[in-house]
Write a protein that holds these residues in place. Structure first.
Motif, PDB file in Angstrom:
ATOM      1  N   UNK A   1       8.125  -0.586   4.309  1.00  0.00           N
ATOM      2  CA  UNK A   1       8.258  -1.900   4.184  1.00  0.00           C
ATOM      3  C   UNK A   1       9.454  -2.576   3.880  1.00  0.00           C
ATOM      4  N   UNK A   2      10.363  -1.796   3.555  1.00  0.00           N
ATOM      5  CA  UNK A   2      11.901  -2.258   3.222  1.00  0.00           C
ATOM      6  C   UNK A   2      12.333  -2.433   4.620  1.00  0.00           C
ATOM      7  N   UNK A   3      11.974  -1.947   5.633  1.00  0.00           N
ATOM      8  CA  UNK A   3      12.654  -2.232   6.872  1.00  0.00           C
ATOM      9  C   UNK A   3      11.939  -3.296   7.848  1.00  0.00           C
ATOM     10  N   UNK A   4      10.791  -3.775   7.093  1.00  0.00           N
ATOM     11  CA  UNK A   4      10.037  -4.687   7.635  1.00  0.00           C
ATOM     12  C   UNK A   4      10.781  -6.143   7.673  1.00  0.00           C
ATOM     13  N   UNK A   5      11.492  -6.693   8.767  1.00  0.00           N
ATOM     14  CA  UNK A   5      11.993  -7.838   8.754  1.00  0.00           C
ATOM     15  C   UNK A   5      11.202  -8.969   9.219  1.00  0.00           C
ATOM     16  N   UNK A   6       9.935  -8.820   9.668  1.00  0.00           N
ATOM     17  CA  UNK A   6       9.067 -10.043   9.953  1.00  0.00           C
ATOM     18  C   UNK A   6       8.516 -10.677   8.843  1.00  0.00           C
ATOM     19  N   UNK A   7       8.496 -10.114   7.620  1.00  0.00           N
ATOM     20  CA  UNK A   7       7.924 -10.854   6.548  1.00  0.00           C
ATOM     21  C   UNK A   7       9.136 -10.664   5.307  1.00  0.00           C
TER      22      UNK A   7
END
Length: 217
Positions: free
Chosen positions: A83-89
């Protein structure tokens, strides 16, 4: 109202969290549980189950709770890193970063060492800074990634640079880079970086030179 019951409300709040409650009711139940000091290791499973929730508010709330729970949540570090790599949100990414910082796992994060090290190359400076901080708490286990940590000093972000300096102090004798890497950083434009490298160099030299572990170009 349940919050006014104190720890006596824990069972009722758990029932809400384990059920199919409206997202706002669910989040309020989580926050109330936290407020009354009712969070416990047995709740890790409840909050981890919401890390893939379709609503980012619920996911962020779950991340906050896992961060509060500390060591018992270590088994879900891989999911938090994802989730740390989730750039969408952006909100979810920020919540994941904050959760990792709050966990303060140290050596408990070692099974995910390579995943954390990979974050050093992330474009987001906050993610990069967090990765440096986590590696700095891993002691000898972070040794294989010392060169990568050093390379982050080239970042133009002051807070990232400071995180690297702090990590090097924590790693101490475990942070032994090549002499070539040190020479490059002694030419760094930031005085704090140069001072730290100069002071650390003496420690590395006295600790490792006689054993032939340092000085190789």
């Amino acid at each position: 109202m349940l919050g006014k019951l104190g720890v006596g409300a824990v069972h009722h709040l758990e029932h809400i969290l384990e059920g199919d409650a409206d997202k706002f009711i669910w989040m309020n139940a989580a926050w109330t549980l936290q407020e009354i000091g009712g969070l416990a290791a047995r709740h890790v499973k409840i909050f981890a189950a919401q890390l893939n929730h379709h609503d980012e508010g619920v996911t962020c709330c779950a991340l906050d709770m896992l961060g509060e729970l500390g060591e018992p949540a270590a088994q879900h570090v891989g999911e938090i890193i994802r989730l740390m790599k989730n750039t969408d949100t952006i909100d979810v990414q920020e919540a994941a970063v904050n959760a990792m910082r709050s966990l303060r796992l140290g050596e408990h994060a070692v099974p995910h060492l390579d995943e954390v090290a990979a974050l050093l190359e992330d474009d987001d400076q906050t993610v990069k800074k967090t990765a440096v901080e986590i590696l700095g708490e891993m002691g000898k286990h972070a040794a294989p990634h010392v060169e990568a940590i050093f390379s982050v000093l080239q970042s133009v972000n002051y807070f990232v640079q400071k995180a690297v300096v702090d990590a090097l102090w924590r790693l101490k004798a475990h942070a032994v880079p090549s002499a070539k890497a040190v020479m490059v950083l002694l030419e760094h434009g930031d005085w704090q970086v140069k001072t730290t490298i100069a002071m650390q160099s003496w420690r590395w030299w006295t600790t490792h030179h006689k054993a032939g572990m340092w000085g190789r170009m």
